[in-house]
Enzyme design. Structure first.
Site, short mmCIF file in Angstrom:
data_model
loop_
_atom_site.label_atom_id
_atom_site.label_comp_id
_atom_site.label_asym_id
_atom_site.label_seq_id
_atom_site.Cartn_x
_atom_site.Cartn_y
_atom_site.Cartn_z
N TRP A 246 -6.89 -13.66 12.19
CA TRP A 246 -7.00 -12.19 12.19
C TRP A 246 -8.42 -11.72 12.46
O TRP A 246 -8.63 -10.78 13.22
CB TRP A 246 -6.47 -11.59 10.89
N ARG B 264 0.85 -1.21 0.00
CA ARG B 264 0.00 0.00 0.00
C ARG B 264 0.88 1.25 0.00
O ARG B 264 0.58 2.22 -0.67
CB ARG B 264 -0.93 -0.01 1.20
N ASP C 10 0.27 -7.06 -3.03
CA ASP C 10 -1.16 -6.81 -2.82
C ASP C 10 -1.71 -6.09 -4.05
O ASP C 10 -0.97 -5.86 -5.02
CB ASP C 10 -1.40 -6.00 -1.52
N GLU D 205 -2.37 1.44 4.40
CA GLU D 205 -3.22 2.31 3.59
C GLU D 205 -3.02 3.78 3.99
O GLU D 205 -2.96 4.65 3.14
CB GLU D 205 -4.70 1.94 3.79
N TRP E 202 -0.79 -2.40 8.49
CA TRP E 202 -1.33 -2.24 7.13
C TRP E 202 -1.23 -0.77 6.78
O TRP E 202 -1.67 0.09 7.55
CB TRP E 202 -2.79 -2.71 7.11
N HIS F 162 -6.32 -10.74 -3.78
CA HIS F 162 -5.37 -9.63 -3.60
C HIS F 162 -4.30 -9.66 -4.69
O HIS F 162 -3.13 -9.38 -4.42
CB HIS F 162 -4.73 -9.68 -2.21
N ASP G 10 -6.49 -14.57 2.23
CA ASP G 10 -7.62 -13.83 2.79
C ASP G 10 -8.42 -13.13 1.70
O ASP G 10 -7.89 -12.81 0.63
CB ASP G 10 -7.13 -12.77 3.80
N GLU G 11 -9.67 -12.88 1.99
CA GLU G 11 -10.51 -11.98 1.21
C GLU G 11 -10.47 -12.26 -0.29
O GLU G 11 -10.45 -11.33 -1.10
CB GLU G 11 -10.10 -10.52 1.49
N TYR H 56 -3.96 -5.06 15.53
CA TYR H 56 -3.97 -4.27 14.29
C TYR H 56 -3.56 -2.84 14.62
O TYR H 56 -4.36 -2.04 15.09
CB TYR H 56 -5.35 -4.34 13.62
N PHE H 57 -2.29 -2.55 14.38
CA PHE H 57 -1.78 -1.25 14.78
C PHE H 57 -2.02 -0.18 13.72
O PHE H 57 -1.57 0.96 13.85
CB PHE H 57 -0.30 -1.35 15.18
N ASP H 58 -2.75 -0.54 12.66
CA ASP H 58 -3.28 0.52 11.78
C ASP H 58 -4.49 1.17 12.45
O ASP H 58 -4.85 2.29 12.10
CB ASP H 58 -3.62 -0.02 10.37
C1 ACM Z 1 -6.35 -9.03 6.53
O1 ACM Z 1 -6.38 -8.05 7.29
N1 ACM Z 1 -7.05 -9.04 5.41
C2 ACM Z 1 -5.54 -10.19 6.82
#
Ligand code: ACM
Length: 516
Positions: A381, A150, A179, A458, A456, A249, A314-315, A406-408
């Site tokens: 997660w 990102r 990603d 972003e 993450w 992704h 994931d996703e 999740y430190f974002d």
């Molecule tokens: C994730 O946050 N999609 C692993």
């Protein structure tokens, strides 16, 4: 007398031995005759600005580093015994890693100014009280994920980040290299991954995700640079675990090689994405794509000695598989009844590929949908319940829950920090985390390898923002992962943290000063 030294993570035990203190001077010598300790000895000597020798001349104060095989059985390869006194310092480790961790503790026993001035700190009068510390980690997986897709960080920034992890005795660097918004690792057989897939034209900047900055963003690591980072990390006893996302992704890879996707799905239009979202592009199960994935992983395995390879998982959206006549035909021919089974097919195939090459697959908790391959490990997660289920089935798990790691997510309130993703996650909440879920039966506890903090990116365009989000929450997580539960005490941690933050100041780390 037991003591609470200004060390984070707090050691298993620390006893004041009552002797005269150790004084660091220009004459202090670091000694290490074991070749396995050369890098550690050199790093410590540079930090203290003193000499390093195989053996000390008579009469000079010594910091002696050695591996003591007698300690290996008792404390493990990561354990160590550190004694300080007027005669010098002795750091004995169960293995080279233990010696390295002992030097990190010694660093924190010395004043923060040693980080900049070495033995000259405080006018040359730095002392350490006479103590005996015995220490070993609670968990073997003490990790930090850094997303460089990102927003990209060049090698120098990655090394700076690794230095800060090492200070905390963290030992797994989960490098999120791939990603939708950028592919960041050179793959020799597929040059378009980095000539095309590593670059985007613009980036969204607002919470509404509709405002673009018009500034091209990108970058990637050459294979030489990857080797350089892996070696740098290894000298700090950090394993670099790459993450190569599949089957979702994958927009950036498919922007580079569109023929590898579900080309006959309506609306198929891969590009290197400039927005933060989950995108429909997935790899298609066709021979060229499977060859591509095998080729990419083959190059990845040659670069990373990590026993675990993270494959994302994931996703992954199922729509394009189900909308593509070609993929639908493949699914029918292979008895896969829906997109979930298609996802599971990719994961099992990859698990097999890695297992044949002596590596283990780890992926996000969605890889459990449709059944986890026997040797696969799982990173929880969305919820720890996935880890509990996997551990009960005999799979190794790593804890990475949004709730605590999740430190974002912001550390302060939305009013203070605005615009971040997710719920407020305070320092105290991170400190309260226990990687062993209360509901998990003791027979399965050993399946929990440890945990890691996620960054993450972003909304973290620079290393300064990364550090602001990471520290000191990652300092709290380091204590969660290293120290025995009986040694944990938040008020005491906050007192010791004053010293750690003073050290991070000297090191130029842009931490967030806690306000709770
Ligand atoms: C994730 O946050 N999609 C692993």
């Amino acid at each position: 007398m037991s003591a609470s030294p200004n060390i984070i993570p707090i050691p298993v035990s620390c006893r004041l031995t009552g002797g005269a203190p150790f004084a660091l001077t220009a004459l202090t010598v670091v000694t290490a005759s074991d070749p396995a300790l050369r890098a550690t000895a050199a790093q410590l000597a540079v930090r203290l600005d003193v000499a390093v020798l195989d053996r000390a001349p008579a009469g000079v104060p010594v910091i002696a580093l050695e591996i003591d095989s007698e300690l290996t059985g008792r404390l493990g390869a990561e354990g160590y015994v550190l004694t300080t006194g007027a005669a010098g310092v002795s750091i004995r480790g169960g293995g080279a890693a233990g010696v390295f961790y002992g030097t990190q503790s010694l660093r924190q026993l010395l004043p923060p100014d040693i980080e900049r001035f070495g033995w000259r700190a405080g006018g040359g009068g730095a002392t350490v009280p006479a103590v005996e510390i015995e220490d070993r980690p609670r968990f073997r997986w003490r990790g930090s994920l850094l997303d460089v897709s990102r927003h990209f960080s060049p090698v120098g920034e990655v090394k700076q980040y690794l230095d800060t992890l090492a200070l905390h005795k963290l030992n797994v660097f989960h490098w999120h290299l791939v990603d939708d918004q950028g592919w960041r690792i050179e793959i020799k057989q597929y040059p378009r991954l980095t000539t095309v897939g590593a670059w985007r034209e613009t980036t969204t900047r607002t919470g509404a995700e509709t405002t673009f900055d018009g500034v091209p963003h990108g970058g990637f690591y050459t294979q030489d640079e990857i080797r350089e980072v892996v070696a740098y990390a290894a000298e700090r006893h950090i394993t670099v675990m790459p993450e190569i996302e599949l089957p979702g992704h994958s927009s950036a890879a498919l922007a580079a090689y569109p023929e590898l996707g579900n080309t006959d799905a309506p609306g198929y239009a891969p590009k290197v994405q400039a927005r933060w979202a989950i995108f429909p592009e997935t790899y298609a199960p066709k021979p060229a794509t499977l060859q591509f994935l095998d080729d990419v992983l083959t190059e990845v395995l040659a670069l990373f000695p990590s026993p675990f390879i993270h494959i994302g998982g994931d996703e992954a959206m199922k729509e394009q598989w189900e909308a593509s006549p070609t993929t639908r035909a493949f699914m029918k021919a292979n008895g896969l009844k829906d997109g979930h089974e298609m996802q599971s097919w990719f994961i099992r195939r990859t698990e097999n590929f890695l297992a044949q090459r002596g590596r283990r697959l780890i992926g996000w908790d969605e890889i459990q949908e449709g059944g986890l391959a026997p040797g696969a490990a799982m990173m929880a997660w969305r919820d720890v319940k996935w880890a509990i289920e996997a551990a009960r089935l005999g799979h190794d798990v790593v804890m990475a829950p949004t709730s605590h790691t999740y430190f974002d997510y912001t550390e302060g309130t939305a009013e203070e920090e605005g615009g971040a993703i997710g719920a407020q996650t305070t320092l105290e909440k991170v400190y309260s985390f226990d990687p062993i879920p209360a509901e998990l039966e003791p027979a399965h506890h050993a399946r929990v390898l440890g945990a890691q903090g996620q960054l993450w990116r972003e909304r973290m365009p620079s290393l300064a923002v990364v550090e602001f989000r990471a520290f000191p929450r990652l300092s709290a997580l380091a204590e969660v992962l290293w120290s025995p539960v009986a040694r944990k005490n938040y008020a005491d941690f906050r007192t010791r943290l004053i010293w750690l933050l003073a050290r991070l100041d000297r090191l130029g780390v842009n931490y967030r000063r806690p306000r709770d």
